[in-house]
Design a protein around this motif. Structure first.
Motif, mmCIF file in Angstrom:
data_model
loop_
_atom_site.group_PDB
_atom_site.id
_atom_site.type_symbol
_atom_site.label_atom_id
_atom_site.label_comp_id
_atom_site.label_asym_id
_atom_site.label_seq_id
_atom_site.Cartn_x
_atom_site.Cartn_y
_atom_site.Cartn_z
ATOM 1 N N ILE A 29 0.808 -1.302 -0.005
ATOM 2 C CA ILE A 29 -0.030 -0.134 -0.124
ATOM 3 C C ILE A 29 0.748 1.062 0.169
ATOM 4 O O ILE A 29 0.720 2.307 -0.484
ATOM 5 C CB ILE A 29 -0.834 0.137 1.191
ATOM 6 C CG1 ILE A 29 -1.935 -1.116 1.099
ATOM 7 C CG2 ILE A 29 -1.584 1.325 1.466
ATOM 8 C CD1 ILE A 29 -2.481 -1.425 2.372
ATOM 9 N N THR A 37 1.068 4.652 7.426
ATOM 10 C CA THR A 37 0.876 5.281 8.602
ATOM 11 C C THR A 37 1.309 4.677 9.829
ATOM 12 O O THR A 37 0.835 3.492 10.174
ATOM 13 C CB THR A 37 -0.571 5.779 8.727
ATOM 14 O OG1 THR A 37 -1.024 5.529 7.426
ATOM 15 C CG2 THR A 37 -0.849 7.166 9.428
ATOM 16 N N GLU A 39 -1.469 3.116 12.000
ATOM 17 C CA GLU A 39 -2.119 1.948 11.538
ATOM 18 C C GLU A 39 -1.168 0.739 11.372
ATOM 19 O O GLU A 39 -1.494 -0.237 11.701
ATOM 20 C CB GLU A 39 -2.973 2.357 10.404
ATOM 21 C CG GLU A 39 -3.845 3.306 10.276
ATOM 22 C CD GLU A 39 -5.020 3.327 11.205
ATOM 23 O OE1 GLU A 39 -5.397 2.020 11.439
ATOM 24 O OE2 GLU A 39 -5.511 4.134 11.646
ATOM 25 N N ALA A 70 -6.914 -1.898 9.371
ATOM 26 C CA ALA A 70 -5.453 -1.093 9.305
ATOM 27 C C ALA A 70 -5.186 -0.929 7.771
ATOM 28 O O ALA A 70 -4.626 0.211 7.694
ATOM 29 C CB ALA A 70 -4.618 -1.946 10.272
ATOM 30 N N ALA A 81 -7.149 1.779 6.108
ATOM 31 C CA ALA A 81 -6.968 3.030 6.801
ATOM 32 C C ALA A 81 -5.577 3.543 5.982
ATOM 33 O O ALA A 81 -5.327 4.899 5.821
ATOM 34 C CB ALA A 81 -6.709 3.109 8.460
ATOM 35 N N MET A 82 -4.671 2.812 6.109
ATOM 36 C CA MET A 82 -3.594 3.053 5.387
ATOM 37 C C MET A 82 -3.603 3.579 3.872
ATOM 38 O O MET A 82 -3.036 4.398 3.429
ATOM 39 C CB MET A 82 -2.530 1.823 5.175
ATOM 40 C CG MET A 82 -1.862 1.621 6.658
ATOM 41 S SD MET A 82 -0.872 -0.048 6.196
ATOM 42 C CE MET A 82 -0.429 -0.452 8.032
ATOM 43 N N THR A 83 -4.518 2.598 3.399
ATOM 44 C CA THR A 83 -4.817 3.132 1.874
ATOM 45 C C THR A 83 -5.340 4.334 1.615
ATOM 46 O O THR A 83 -5.067 5.328 0.989
ATOM 47 C CB THR A 83 -5.907 1.942 1.427
ATOM 48 O OG1 THR A 83 -5.271 0.617 1.553
ATOM 49 C CG2 THR A 83 -6.181 2.040 0.054
ATOM 50 N N ALA A 119 -7.999 9.214 8.060
ATOM 51 C CA ALA A 119 -8.897 8.172 8.280
ATOM 52 C C ALA A 119 -8.000 7.360 9.677
ATOM 53 O O ALA A 119 -6.886 7.397 9.773
ATOM 54 C CB ALA A 119 -8.617 7.136 7.400
#
Lengths: 395, 395
Positions: free
Chosen positions: A59, A64, A67, B81, B84-86, B94
């Motif tokens: 990804i 992040t 995350e 997770a 959210a990363m995407t 997010a």
């Protein structure tokens, strides 16, 4: 009478399959049947963390941080549940707890958090119900309730911190080696397993390259007087016990640190170089001031970063290895090392000595031979015994 | 002005790979860019729950319920997770929340828990910070903080319950079909996608065999007046909107339930049979009192269990299928069904009619043909139009 409390930690290899989890359960049951209260800290199944990191990196090359912690912490959640089920199946009451459920509160530094506080009431309550308590290693929550992870060696840190908070009688680190050795047995076949190691020696070995325990884990155990035991999941043995202050024991171990670099500069540029290292977060292992030049020893993989911002002043950079003899240092030890290695045409570039260790800088290709020669002299053979009285007479 | 709030739910197939998670992110971003606040509920990546269950069953064919919930809930933690990363990578704020972090409190029935309460303050706070909030479906915590899971269809339940608690303007269930059809298109190729379905019809379709939505999910949405939309992750379309009370619309759908059994007994044993079903937790779909015999309709796979404790009284058990026409029922509809099916030599064993549906019992081999014949008559063709005035004159 209050039962002794043992914290046992099992890493990814130990938790790697249903079969090895069964072996782990047997160690726990033995401790429980021996009359101990048992708290267990587990890592994710080996390979699982890498699998999850690979998903995240599909990804984003830098996902992040928050995350990534949510993602990775799922790994221990899986392994702790499987272990609890195994213990239940074998007839033992066991409960798993996530970092959050175990009230392991960290700072907010995602991916590299530090444990701030553990409220042990939940664990103690479960122990009082005669439960085996299984806690996810490597993870906690910050004060907002966000999941955090502790970074490298995190499960060892979880275990030793929990042991400290619970005032445990012993913290047992189960791994794939059966103890602390006097040197890496892959390098020195004659290396001996040490039954007992004092904390200052273990700290110095961990600091200077021994991989068996992470440095912060040893330091925390020492600071909190938690006896640490390193032992193998896959053998039946007593492992090595780390406890107590330094005795009068001479060299007990030899640590090797490869892939280091000696960066040399003019004397007047040294303080500037040190400043740059600090700025870039590069750890300086040693500062050397020779008659002709000055230098610092840093990890080889930090060289590129340093050269990028400091290239014009660097005179030379050289790939070196460090060999550190750990234990109470006799004054003659360094001279004796020079003499022993010279017999084999091995040149010591530089030496740095403290009361607890002597760090020799060697060329990478000579470090294995040097380790065998010095181990033979100071640890294996009788020469050590001859050597000691001489130290006293010379000291 | 307050922004509309949409809850979107994505199942395991939608979350199945990094590629499909990217498609999911695009649906979320579209809703966000359209000016909505967005809360997302996700399932585990497809295959993940099965993988974890298989691990557990290597340990114990019936693993501890508490620990199975700890294990399975890791699945949604991974997928939330990654999503959210995407979204972060695509430039959208997010945050993922576990069931515990989202304060989804359930009862204590591990593996089949019911949501008792959701304290939405954390979610609302994040929405006010303009975050997209991603919540793990299928999971919650009991009042002790133990992880629980909701059982079959759990993520749909999570989504609709969250939508109710947040007073969402719409709850969108993304799946692998593009809406609610008048009948299963694999059985009736002429089945039509329904743009709008009223709640009573949807409830009856779900109750009588339509697989697109779980019955409790429809019931909760109806009770809490949350408009539900069913749509496909992999198509661009409006899907089907489920809202409102029953209109005056005649047959809108045909539901098929296969693998049912008609258990027949003497009249005097009926109440005893019903008692046994209740005792064994077997749902009775229909009770039939014929002149010659009495009977109950139950699921085929419950037969063996019933026979085990009630075998002596059972006269016969027959494998049957149920076909239910759903919608406002004209009084002549059943007569017309008999006539239409008789033309094709299909015999209706038994009929049970309410104001909202007529359930026909058929032999398993005739149900597909019957569905096509009745769909053609009541839904696809003009006959329906001819049929309606006659109903009125006959009524």
């Amino acid at each position: 009478m209050k039962k002794p409390l043992i914290v046992q930690k099992f890493g990814g290899t130990s938790m790697g399959s249903i079969e090895t989890i069964h072996i782990v359960a047997e160690h726990i049951i033995k401790a429980k049947n021996d009359g101990n209260q048992v708290v267990v800290v587990v890592s994710a199944m080996s390979g699982e963390t890498n699998r999850l990191v690979a998903l995240a990196q599909q990804i984003d090359s830098v996902p992040t941080a928050r995350e990534l912690d949510v993602l990775l912490s799922a790994g221990e959640q899986v392994s702790m549940a499987l272990l609890a089920m195994t213990l239940n199946k074998l007839g033992f009451a066991a409960r798993s707890l996530t970092g959050a459920q175990a009230n392991i509160v960290t700072d907010n530094l995602h991916n590299d958090a530090t444990i701030k506080n553990i409220d042990t009431r939940t664990i103690i309550e479960l122990l009082e119900q005669d439960q085996i308590v299984i806690v996810a290693g490597f993870q906690g929550v910050n004060e907002n309730g966000d999941i955090t992870t502790l970074g490298r060696g995190g499960s060892d840190t979880s275990a030793v911190t929990l042991a400290g908070a619970l005032k445990a009688d012993e913290c047992q680190i189960f791994t794939d080696v059966d103890g602390v050795y006097s040197c890496d047995p892959r390098v020195v076949p004659n290396a001996q397993k040490l039954d007992v190691v004092d904390f200052p020696s273990m700290e110095e070995m961990a600091r200077k390259g021994a991989k068996v325990l992470h440095l912060p884990c040893v330091q925390y155990a020492w600071d909190n007087a938690v006896p640490l035991r390193v032992l193998s999941t896959f053998d039946v043995n007593e492992g090595s016990l780390i406890k107590g202050e330094q005795g009068t024991k001479p060299v007990c171990g030899i640590a090797i640190q490869r892939d280091m670099a000696l960066i040399t500069i003019e004397h007047e540029a040294l303080s500037n170089l040190q400043k740059h290292c600090q700025m870039l977060g590069i750890e300086v292992w040693s500062v050397i001031e020779d008659t002709e030049w000055a230098g610092v020893v840093i990890k080889l993989d930090a060289c590129a970063k340093l050269k990028l911002v400091f290239s014009d002043k660097i005179r030379n950079s050289e790939h070196v290895s460090l060999l550190t003899t750990v234990g109470l240092q006799a004054p003659s030890l360094v001279d004796r090392s020079f003499a022993l290695l010279a017999e084999h045409d091995i040149n010591i570039h530089y030496v740095s000595t403290t009361s607890q260790s002597s760090m020799l800088m060697l060329s990478p290709e000579s470090v294995n031979s040097a380790a065998n020669i010095l181990h033979e002299a100071f640890i294996t053979s009788d020469e050590l015994l001859d050597f000691q009285p001489r130290q006293v007479s010379l000291g």
